[in-house]
Design a protein around this motif. Structure first.
Motif, short mmCIF file in Angstrom:
data_model
loop_
_atom_site.label_atom_id
_atom_site.label_comp_id
_atom_site.label_asym_id
_atom_site.label_seq_id
_atom_site.Cartn_x
_atom_site.Cartn_y
_atom_site.Cartn_z
N ASN A 1 12.72 0.87 15.26
CA ASN A 1 12.20 0.32 13.97
C ASN A 1 10.63 0.78 13.51
OD1 ASN A 1 14.68 -0.82 13.72
ND2 ASN A 1 14.12 -2.37 15.29
N TYR A 2 10.54 1.97 14.21
CA TYR A 2 9.25 2.62 13.73
C TYR A 2 7.91 1.77 14.12
CZ TYR A 2 12.92 3.44 10.33
OH TYR A 2 13.91 3.65 9.81
N ILE B 1 14.04 14.36 12.67
CA ILE B 1 13.27 13.51 14.06
C ILE B 1 13.62 14.34 15.33
CG2 ILE B 1 12.86 11.24 15.16
CD1 ILE B 1 11.42 11.48 12.55
N GLU C 1 8.62 7.17 7.75
CA GLU C 1 8.00 6.11 8.63
C GLU C 1 8.10 6.44 10.22
OE1 GLU C 1 8.11 1.77 8.07
OE2 GLU C 1 9.58 2.31 6.77
N GLN C 2 9.34 6.96 10.43
CA GLN C 2 9.58 7.46 11.95
C GLN C 2 8.76 8.49 12.17
OE1 GLN C 2 9.85 6.18 14.67
NE2 GLN C 2 11.91 6.17 14.95
N ARG C 3 8.33 9.54 11.18
CA ARG C 3 7.33 10.71 11.30
C ARG C 3 6.15 10.32 11.64
NH1 ARG C 3 10.16 13.81 6.46
NH2 ARG C 3 8.13 15.36 6.59
N PRO D 1 15.35 6.40 18.94
CA PRO D 1 14.38 6.97 17.80
C PRO D 1 15.09 7.25 16.47
CG PRO D 1 14.69 8.65 19.48
CD PRO D 1 15.03 7.53 19.96
N ILE E 1 7.57 5.75 20.79
CA ILE E 1 8.33 5.75 19.55
C ILE E 1 9.39 4.82 19.52
CG2 ILE E 1 9.72 7.28 17.91
CD1 ILE E 1 8.47 9.93 19.71
N PRO F 1 3.25 1.86 4.53
CA PRO F 1 4.78 2.07 5.20
C PRO F 1 5.73 1.66 4.35
CG PRO F 1 3.20 1.25 7.01
CD PRO F 1 2.38 1.15 5.62
N ALA G 1 5.38 7.53 12.96
CA ALA G 1 5.40 6.85 14.21
C ALA G 1 5.31 7.83 15.30
CB ALA G 1 6.80 6.01 14.49
N LEU H 1 5.36 0.24 12.61
CA LEU H 1 4.19 0.52 11.91
C LEU H 1 3.38 -0.55 11.49
CD1 LEU H 1 4.98 3.98 9.71
CD2 LEU H 1 4.03 3.60 12.05
#
Lengths: 385, 232
Positions: B96-97, B185, B152-154, B173, B93, B144, B156, B99
């Motif tokens: 900056n994600y 998060i 986005e982080q979820r 994270p 993780i 994204p 990731a 993705l």
């Protein structure tokens, strides 16, 4: 296969750049295909298998010096000879110089015997009319169609070599295997002899048909040996070699075409390498993330090189398509004043060559930036912005 | 937490070289992290916490010392073996994600599964399961750019857990998120540790984020300063 959608998604990441790169490859490949096809067409003209048992005898000094017509009798007596004919390049202009087509003063009775492979289909009655009429001519179907000539039409040819204009009646129209061979015109040699006093009993060339191609070398040697000490010595060669001499007058076209091809290939290589280097550089972090997730070096190389190869393959396919379309235009337009190009086509060999070249460009242009991307430490890649 | 060390570091050291100049970043690190642990690596900038995380995650190599993670001595693995190990044991993780912008949320989460022999249907089931876990079922086909930072982080996080790795490593994270999303998060990670028994090692500057971990490891100038158990 499960990576294919990753390749395709990345491929269209920057649509404008992808389309422009494909366009540049397309144009370059089309240019290469056309150039290589010109080369193949000219080579084919000078390596005509139909001409393998024909010899051209000319003056030893140059093609502009004439030979006595009486040499023909001695040549005809040689056991290997099937037929012999005096033939003179006339270079007649029909209305306008742009209407160029090959035309010859030929000994009418031998025309079909000498050019058996070219004059393959004609009416015997028409041919007899041609032999009977001193002002008659025999023309290829493609040529007749081009100018709308029909049997009985009268045409004028003003020679650029001799001070004479001949008025000819179309008496016979023949078909050939290849369109280029239907672009010729032969008229009765006697017309030239009567119209040009210094051509009386003289000719520029003898075309000799040999019974068996294996006999060609020894016959060439014997003819030239026989006339070696004559006032007008001969120089004999195969028809293909004779044609090649004409092509050589254009200069070393093979080298020129190959140099241009090489330059174009280098240009595509640079364009594609630049595109792929940019595409890979702007994905430094992403590539590092892939590697962090466990993608191995070979898999990353496969993904990146897949894009480069796909780019070049698409450019190559579109380029060959464009070349194919251009070949048709070249046949229709340039072929009318350059008969060599009547047979112009992009043959399978040229297509395979272009395809291999573009594939090579795809691999070469992508490998170095892709390899470097896989060698870069993951932590460095993740840090880069 | 069963108490068996999943991460075992002995005399671990890492130096970088700037031309011929050696710059030590980590020195003499001895550390045991048990399976199911949730550790936050803390310390000032330049203390070596990210470098330590990278070494534990197998994306960097130590200059000296022993590094055993998930039952493998990472020093003895070549690049491809290490890549295979990461794909099997580690979920990442990033701050900056990271993705892939040309892939949908579903496809991003599916990425680690492409390295497994799973068929399409099984991959889909696993992705759906991971997306349910991060509560983003309604965003699976979004790209994204169509998601908020928190979403986005979820995604990731879903990508990190989809292949069911034993170890999750997270580098800041919540560093790019607002307080509300950061809290979400952290709650998600806490749930993964508590419910699924994932071992989590997280680098963070944020004391609030670090408070979600069970232990805080403080680094100071490349040396392990102290390990603190978090009281809740």
């Amino acid at each position: 296969m499960k990576f294919l959608h990753l390749i395709l998604r990345s491929f269209f990441r920057s649509k404008r750049r992808t389309v422009l790169t494909i366009l540049s490859i397309t144009v370059s490949v089309a240019l290469i295909a056309i150039l290589q096809s010109v080369l193949a067409t000219l080579d084919g003209f000078a390596n005509n298998p139909d001409a393998s048992n024909r010899i051209v005898v000319r003056h030893k000094v140059s093609i502009t010096n004439m030979l006595p017509m009486r040499y023909e009798d001695w040549i005809r007596q040689q056991p290997e000879v099937e037929a012999v004919m005096g033939l003179q390049w006339f270079q007649g202009v029909y209305i306008d110089r742009r209407n160029f087509f090959p035309n010859f003063a030929s000994e009418a009775e031998y025309v079909t015997a000498i050019f058996k492979e070219e004059i393959v289909d004609y009416s015997d009655a028409q041919y007899r009319d041609f032999l009977r009429d001193r002002n008659g001519c025999i023309v290829g179907k493609a040529l007749a169609d081009k100018f709308g000539w029909k049997i009985g039409d009268v045409i004028s040819l003003q020679s650029e070599i001799f001070p004479i204009t001949v008025r000819l009646t179309v008496r016979c129209i023949f078909r050939s295997k290849r369109p280029a061979d239907e672009m010729g015109l032969h008229f009765n040699y006697k017309l030239l002899e009567e119209g040009v006093f210094y051509m009386k009993g003289r000719t520029g060339n003898f075309f000799v048909r040999v019974r068996h191609p294996d006999d060609v070398p020894k016959l060439i040697e014997r003819i030239d040996r026989h006339f070696r000490d004559a006032v007008e010595p001969t120089f004999s060669e195969t028809e293909n070699a004779f044609q090649l001499e004409f092509l050589k007058m254009m200069g070393n076209y093979t080298t020129i075409i190959q140099m241009i091809t090489g330059a174009v290939l280098v240009a595509i290589l640079i364009v594609t390498a630049n595109t792929m280097a940019m595409a890979i550089r702007e994905r430094t972090i992403e590539i590092s993330v892939f590697r962090a997730m466990g993608f191995r070096t070979g898999q990353i190389l496969l993904l990146l090189m897949g894009e480069g190869v796909l780019l070049s393959i698409l450019g190559g396919v579109f380029g060959l398509g464009l070349a194919w379309a251009m070949a048709g235009a070249i046949r229709n337009v340039a072929g009318t004043f350059l008969p060599y190009l009547q047979n112009f086509t992009i043959d399978f060999g040229t297509m395979a060559l272009c395809f291999q070249a573009t594939l090579g460009v795809g691999v070469l242009s992508t490998f170095i930036p892709a390899y470097r991307a896989t060698r870069r430490p993951i932590v460095d890649g993740l840090r880069s912005l | 937490m069963n108490g068996e060390p999943i991460i075992r570091l002995r005399r671990l050291a890492k130096s970088y070289y700037r031309e011929t100049l050696e710059i030590p970043v980590l020195q003499g690190i001895d550390l045991d992290i048990p399976a199911g642990g949730y550790y936050a690596l803390m310390g000032p900038s330049g203390s070596g916490k990210t470098t330590l995380l990278n070494l534990i995650a197998g994306i960097d190599r130590p200059s000296a010392g022993e590094l055993d993670v998930c039952g493998f001595a990472l020093n003895g693995l070549d690049d491809d073996e290490l890549a295979a190990w990461r794909s099997a044991y580690v979920g990442f993780i990033f701050q900056n994600y990271n993705l892939v912008p040309v892939l949908t949320a579903f496809e991003n989460v599916e990425l680690p599964l492409l390295l497994t022999p799973m068929g399409r249907r099984e991959r889909r089931e696993r992705v759906v399961e991971a997306m349910e876990r991060v509560n983003l079922m309604d965003r699976m086909e979004n790209y994204p750019r169509q998601l908020s930072g928190g979403q986005e982080q979820r995604v990731a996080v879903a990508r990190a857990i989809v292949s069911n790795p034993e170890l999750l490593v997270a580098d800041e994270p919540t560093g790019a998120l607002d307080a509300k999303n950061a809290e979400e998060i952290m709650a998600l990670l806490e749930g993964l540790n508590r419910d699924l028994g994932k071992t989590i090692v997280m680098v963070t500057h944020d004391p609030k984020a670090a408070h979600h971990a069970r232990h805080q490891i403080h680094l100071e100038k490349g040396v392990l300063d102290r390990t603190v158990e978090v009281n809740r």
